[in-house]
Design a protein around this motif. Structure first.
Motif, PDB file in Angstrom:
ATOM      1  N   SER A  16       0.828  -1.214   0.000  1.00 36.67           N
ATOM      2  CA  SER A  16       0.000   0.000   0.000  1.00 36.67           C
ATOM      3  C   SER A  16       0.859   1.259   0.000  1.00 36.67           C
ATOM      4  O   SER A  16       0.507   2.259  -0.636  1.00 36.67           O
ATOM      5  CB  SER A  16      -0.929  -0.002   1.219  1.00 36.67           C
ATOM      6  N   VAL A  17       1.991   1.208   0.714  1.00 33.89           N
ATOM      7  CA  VAL A  17       2.893   2.368   0.732  1.00 33.89           C
ATOM      8  C   VAL A  17       3.374   2.700  -0.674  1.00 33.89           C
ATOM      9  O   VAL A  17       3.301   3.852  -1.131  1.00 33.89           O
ATOM     10  CB  VAL A  17       4.089   2.098   1.667  1.00 33.89           C
ATOM     11  N   PHE A  18       3.858   1.687  -1.401  1.00 33.73           N
ATOM     12  CA  PHE A  18       4.401   1.941  -2.733  1.00 33.73           C
ATOM     13  C   PHE A  18       3.295   2.214  -3.759  1.00 33.73           C
ATOM     14  O   PHE A  18       3.536   2.923  -4.742  1.00 33.73           O
ATOM     15  CB  PHE A  18       5.268   0.760  -3.178  1.00 33.73           C
ATOM     16  N   THR A  19       2.096   1.703  -3.521  1.00 32.27           N
ATOM     17  CA  THR A  19       0.973   2.062  -4.390  1.00 32.27           C
ATOM     18  C   THR A  19       0.675   3.548  -4.286  1.00 32.27           C
ATOM     19  O   THR A  19       0.462   4.238  -5.297  1.00 32.27           O
ATOM     20  CB  THR A  19      -0.271   1.244  -4.020  1.00 32.27           C
ATOM     21  N   ASN A  20       0.663   4.075  -3.067  1.00 38.96           N
ATOM     22  CA  ASN A  20       0.429   5.504  -2.885  1.00 38.96           C
ATOM     23  C   ASN A  20       1.562   6.347  -3.445  1.00 38.96           C
ATOM     24  O   ASN A  20       1.327   7.427  -3.988  1.00 38.96           O
ATOM     25  CB  ASN A  20       0.232   5.806  -1.391  1.00 38.96           C
ATOM     26  N   LEU A  21       2.791   5.862  -3.318  1.00 38.14           N
ATOM     27  CA  LEU A  21       3.908   6.602  -3.906  1.00 38.14           C
ATOM     28  C   LEU A  21       3.812   6.632  -5.429  1.00 38.14           C
ATOM     29  O   LEU A  21       4.147   7.646  -6.068  1.00 38.14           O
ATOM     30  CB  LEU A  21       5.234   5.973  -3.476  1.00 38.14           C
ATOM     31  N   LEU A  22       3.349   5.540  -6.029  1.00 33.27           N
ATOM     32  CA  LEU A  22       3.169   5.507  -7.479  1.00 33.27           C
ATOM     33  C   LEU A  22       2.074   6.477  -7.900  1.00 33.27           C
ATOM     34  O   LEU A  22       2.230   7.219  -8.902  1.00 33.27           O
ATOM     35  CB  LEU A  22       2.824   4.087  -7.917  1.00 33.27           C
ATOM     36  N   LEU A  23       0.976   6.514  -7.156  1.00 37.85           N
ATOM     37  CA  LEU A  23      -0.098   7.468  -7.460  1.00 37.85           C
ATOM     38  C   LEU A  23       0.373   8.897  -7.252  1.00 37.85           C
ATOM     39  O   LEU A  23      -0.024   9.812  -7.984  1.00 37.85           O
ATOM     40  CB  LEU A  23      -1.312   7.169  -6.580  1.00 37.85           C
ATOM     41  N   TRP A  24       1.231   9.111  -6.246  1.00 40.84           N
ATOM     42  CA  TRP A  24       1.793  10.447  -6.021  1.00 40.84           C
ATOM     43  C   TRP A  24       2.651  10.875  -7.211  1.00 40.84           C
ATOM     44  O   TRP A  24       2.545  12.016  -7.682  1.00 40.84           O
ATOM     45  CB  TRP A  24       2.631  10.420  -4.746  1.00 40.84           C
ATOM     46  N   ALA A  25       3.494   9.979  -7.708  1.00 42.75           N
ATOM     47  CA  ALA A  25       4.336  10.303  -8.865  1.00 42.75           C
ATOM     48  C   ALA A  25       3.480  10.609 -10.093  1.00 42.75           C
ATOM     49  O   ALA A  25       3.799  11.518 -10.875  1.00 42.75           O
ATOM     50  CB  ALA A  25       5.294   9.148  -9.152  1.00 42.75           C
ATOM     51  N   ASN A  26       2.381   9.873 -10.274  1.00 43.22           N
ATOM     52  CA  ASN A  26       1.485  10.131 -11.396  1.00 43.22           C
ATOM     53  C   ASN A  26       0.845  11.512 -11.290  1.00 43.22           C
ATOM     54  O   ASN A  26       0.746  12.246 -12.286  1.00 43.22           O
ATOM     55  CB  ASN A  26       0.407   9.046 -11.442  1.00 43.22           C
ATOM     56  N   SER A  27       0.430  11.893 -10.078  1.00 41.06           N
ATOM     57  CA  SER A  27      -0.164  13.218  -9.886  1.00 41.06           C
ATOM     58  C   SER A  27       0.854  14.325 -10.110  1.00 41.06           C
ATOM     59  O   SER A  27       0.541  15.361 -10.709  1.00 41.06           O
ATOM     60  CB  SER A  27      -0.750  13.315  -8.473  1.00 41.06           C
ATOM     61  N   VAL A  28       2.078  14.109  -9.620  1.00 43.10           N
ATOM     62  CA  VAL A  28       3.130  15.107  -9.827  1.00 43.10           C
ATOM     63  C   VAL A  28       3.415  15.289 -11.312  1.00 43.10           C
ATOM     64  O   VAL A  28       3.588  16.417 -11.803  1.00 43.10           O
ATOM     65  CB  VAL A  28       4.411  14.687  -9.075  1.00 43.10           C
ATOM     66  N   ILE A  36      -1.851  15.446  -4.334  1.00 38.97           N
ATOM     67  CA  ILE A  36      -0.439  15.123  -4.104  1.00 38.97           C
ATOM     68  C   ILE A  36      -0.161  14.993  -2.613  1.00 38.97           C
ATOM     69  O   ILE A  36       0.519  14.059  -2.158  1.00 38.97           O
ATOM     70  CB  ILE A  36       0.458  16.194  -4.758  1.00 38.97           C
ATOM     71  N   GLU A  37      -0.687  15.938  -1.812  1.00 39.71           N
ATOM     72  CA  GLU A  37      -0.489  15.870  -0.367  1.00 39.71           C
ATOM     73  C   GLU A  37      -1.152  14.635   0.226  1.00 39.71           C
ATOM     74  O   GLU A  37      -0.606  14.002   1.142  1.00 39.71           O
ATOM     75  CB  GLU A  37      -1.051  17.140   0.298  1.00 39.71           C
ATOM     76  N   TYR A  38      -2.328  14.270  -0.292  1.00 35.37           N
ATOM     77  CA  TYR A  38      -3.020  13.091   0.228  1.00 35.37           C
ATOM     78  C   TYR A  38      -2.191  11.828   0.009  1.00 35.37           C
ATOM     79  O   TYR A  38      -2.031  11.007   0.930  1.00 35.37           O
ATOM     80  CB  TYR A  38      -4.382  12.931  -0.437  1.00 35.37           C
ATOM     81  N   GLN A  39      -1.648  11.661  -1.184  1.00 33.11           N
ATOM     82  CA  GLN A  39      -0.908  10.435  -1.488  1.00 33.11           C
ATOM     83  C   GLN A  39       0.343  10.302  -0.628  1.00 33.11           C
ATOM     84  O   GLN A  39       0.634   9.216  -0.098  1.00 33.11           O
ATOM     85  CB  GLN A  39      -0.530  10.399  -2.978  1.00 33.11           C
ATOM     86  N   ILE A  40       1.084  11.390  -0.456  1.00 36.30           N
ATOM     87  CA  ILE A  40       2.322  11.303   0.316  1.00 36.30           C
ATOM     88  C   ILE A  40       2.021  11.162   1.795  1.00 36.30           C
ATOM     89  O   ILE A  40       2.730  10.469   2.544  1.00 36.30           O
ATOM     90  CB  ILE A  40       3.229  12.522   0.025  1.00 36.30           C
ATOM     91  N   LEU A  41       0.937  11.803   2.273  1.00 33.07           N
ATOM     92  CA  LEU A  41       0.562  11.670   3.675  1.00 33.07           C
ATOM     93  C   LEU A  41       0.086  10.256   3.991  1.00 33.07           C
ATOM     94  O   LEU A  41       0.436   9.680   5.036  1.00 33.07           O
ATOM     95  CB  LEU A  41      -0.533  12.687   4.008  1.00 33.07           C
ATOM     96  N   ALA A  42      -0.707   9.677   3.091  1.00 36.83           N
ATOM     97  CA  ALA A  42      -1.129   8.285   3.275  1.00 36.83           C
ATOM     98  C   ALA A  42       0.072   7.355   3.280  1.00 36.83           C
ATOM     99  O   ALA A  42       0.127   6.388   4.063  1.00 36.83           O
ATOM    100  CB  ALA A  42      -2.116   7.896   2.173  1.00 36.83           C
ATOM    101  N   SER A  43       1.048   7.619   2.431  1.00 33.50           N
ATOM    102  CA  SER A  43       2.257   6.787   2.399  1.00 33.50           C
ATOM    103  C   SER A  43       2.995   6.828   3.732  1.00 33.50           C
ATOM    104  O   SER A  43       3.442   5.787   4.237  1.00 33.50           O
ATOM    105  CB  SER A  43       3.187   7.246   1.273  1.00 33.50           C
ATOM    106  N   THR A  44       3.130   8.012   4.316  1.00 32.86           N
ATOM    107  CA  THR A  44       3.859   8.130   5.585  1.00 32.86           C
ATOM    108  C   THR A  44       3.111   7.440   6.719  1.00 32.86           C
ATOM    109  O   THR A  44       3.719   6.768   7.567  1.00 32.86           O
ATOM    110  CB  THR A  44       4.084   9.600   5.932  1.00 32.86           C
ATOM    111  N   MET A  45       1.784   7.579   6.759  1.00 33.24           N
ATOM    112  CA  MET A  45       1.002   6.924   7.813  1.00 33.24           C
ATOM    113  C   MET A  45       1.078   5.405   7.692  1.00 33.24           C
ATOM    114  O   MET A  45       1.215   4.692   8.698  1.00 33.24           O
ATOM    115  CB  MET A  45      -0.443   7.406   7.760  1.00 33.24           C
ATOM    116  N   LEU A  46       0.990   4.902   6.476  1.00 32.54           N
ATOM    117  CA  LEU A  46       1.087   3.458   6.279  1.00 32.54           C
ATOM    118  C   LEU A  46       2.499   2.954   6.567  1.00 32.54           C
ATOM    119  O   LEU A  46       2.667   1.830   7.072  1.00 32.54           O
ATOM    120  CB  LEU A  46       0.682   3.107   4.846  1.00 32.54           C
TER     121      LEU A  46
END
Length: 490
Positions: free
Chosen positions: A87-99, A156-166
């Motif tokens: 889940s962490v890397f899924t959110n990071l991938l979605l973050w990169a897509n948004s960026v 973008i903030e949501y994806q990186i914040l979810a990554s840190t919490m997970l």
């Protein structure tokens, strides 16, 4: 499958922030669905399926974090580690897509603005990324298209914040936590008028500067240069105030003899690592700007405002990181908790200030004050006073009133220190929110002044900015969250 959870009272859980960003992310998904409907004739079906899937994933993920962000998984640990890190890397991938999507839009605007500043020789052919078909109605489609790019910063903030919490949840799997490490934080709003007023003033000024900047930049060369100078002056003043506030807070901590909490805590370590790691993004941009100013053959007038701005960005983040990291490693209420477990006994001889300096070493414990079957000993030339205090403020006043300056712990010299630290934390919190707004909503002088592109070349500098800017934006939001935690702990 039954999974054992153990609650963790103190961890990195900005539930309110991630819920807000998740709601805006779902709204962004709705706009993308509307955009797909308008251009359905020439867009792939995946353009419509992806936002629906992403919205469902967002809802389920936030629901999971609401219920289990503070838990420690104690069974099926290998399976759970695999699922959480996935889940962490899924959110990071979605973050990169948004960026990437947001950077495409920002780059196109950047090219248009460089033309007005006279840097047409380094621009490339404009590409507005519009699908090759008509949308009906065109006005609504244009509004949806612009709305999507204004909501990307929140996504973008949501994806990186979810990554840190997970990630924190992943690090806590199987962890054993001592009960004495738990600390309940409370939000107290009294006594922070000065910091709040100054911070809200900075926030209002930021909104005004961003609005004027976005209106003026790209209109004409004169307007664009005026917009850049206005932004640099605003940022220089704000960064100087933030640096001074951070230095004041660090000075207070240096005068305080309270020891640091060195216990192992993955959430706290992640906070510190993210502060230093994400700050390196803006440091890279700032050092690039400084080198460009020093090495350029010709310098427009606004570049001399860019030089102190770039230096202050480096210095202010260094000072703020020191203040936050030292704050989250402190336990300001440790002595207060010890006092609450004792019956505080003071010898009163008519003048409380005449106590010896060794009073801390000889103060009795609760069980030693009045043993059963024995009398309370009397002091020579005075009376023995037994005091048990209730609230935190009453406790401090009682302790301060009964002890003299010779045996007074340094950081309990009144509520003034805590009040100053709360004002500093409140001011820095609002200032970081203020500095998050400009780059998140398109006010990026690193793109618009054009000098760095001349020195380093268009493509190398754009690559550097596109890689570093998302980290710089996230730094401000993460610093704000850390400062809010610091405020609640003081």
């Amino acid at each position: 499958m039954l999974i054992s959870f153990k609650p963790l009272k103190k961890t990195f859980t900005p539930i309110g922030s991630i819920t807000l960003f998740a709601v805006i992310t779902i709204i962004l998904g709705c706009l993308k669905i509307g955009y797909f409907v308008g251009f359905s004739e020439c867009l792939s079906a995946t353009e419509g399926v992806f936002p629906v899937t992403h919205a469902v994933h967002t809802l389920l993920q936030v629901y999971f974090l609401w219920g289990h962000a503070k838990d420690i998984i104690q069974s099926f640990k290998t399976l759970e580690r695999f699922g959480v890190i996935h889940s962490v890397f899924t959110n990071l991938l979605l973050w990169a897509n948004s960026v990437l999507n947001e950077s495409k839009h920002q780059l196109n605007e950047h090219k248009e603005r460089l033309i007005t500043l006279g840097f047409g020789n380094i621009t490339i052919v404009l590409d507005d990324h519009t699908p090759p078909c008509n949308c009906t109605p065109p006005t609504l489609c244009s509004a949806i298209s612009h709305g999507i790019y204004y909501l990307y910063p929140f996504n973008i903030e949501y994806q990186i914040l979810a990554s840190t919490m997970l990630y924190v949840l992943w690090k806590n799997i199987g962890r054993k936590v001592d009960s004495h490490q738990h600390q309940k934080m409370q939000f107290r709003s009294h006594g922070v008028m000065l910091g709040s007023v100054l911070g809200l003033t900075a926030l209002a000024a930021t909104i005004g500067v961003v609005v004027v900047y976005l209106i003026w930049i790209g209109r004409s060369k004169t307007r664009s240069e005026s917009a850049l100078i206005m932004f640099y002056l605003y940022a220089i003043i704000l960064l100087m105030l933030m640096g001074a506030a951070g230095l004041a807070g660090i000075r207070i901590y240096r005068l305080d003899e309270q020891s640091l909490d060195e216990s192992k805590n993955p959430a706290r370590k992640l906070d510190a690592d993210l502060l230093v790691g994400t700050a390196s993004g803006s440091w890279l941009i700032s050092w690039g700007s400084i080198l460009a100013i020093l090495c350029a053959e010709s310098r427009p007038p606004y570049t001399w405002y860019n030089l102190p701005y770039s230096i202050l960005v480096v210095v202010e983040k260094y000072i703020q990181n020191l203040f936050i990291i030292e704050s989250i490693h402190r336990e300001p209420e440790k002595l207060s908790k010890d006092i609450r477990t004792l019956q505080v006994v003071t010898v009163c001889n008519g003048n409380a200030t005449s106590l010896p300096s060794s009073c801390f070493e000889s103060r009795p414990a609760a069980g030693d004050v009045a043993p059963q079957g024995s009398e309370m000993p009397h002091a020579a030339n005075g009376n023995m006073c037994l005091r048990e205090v209730g609230s935190k403020e009453e406790e401090e006043k009682s302790w301060e009133g009964s002890l003299g300056p010779a045996c007074h712990p340094h950081f309990l010299q009144g509520n003034a220190q805590r009040r100053v630290l709360r004002n500093i934390a409140a001011f820095l919190f609002l200032c970081n929110i203020s500095l998050w707004i400009p780059p998140a909503f398109g006010c990026r002088p690193e793109y618009d002044n054009g000098l760095e592109e001349i020195v380093f070349g268009f493509e190398p500098w754009i690559i550097v900015v596109n890689l570093a800017m998302p980290f710089s934006i996230f730094y401000r939001m993460h610093a704000a969250a850390s400062l809010f935690e610091v405020y609640c702990k003081i």
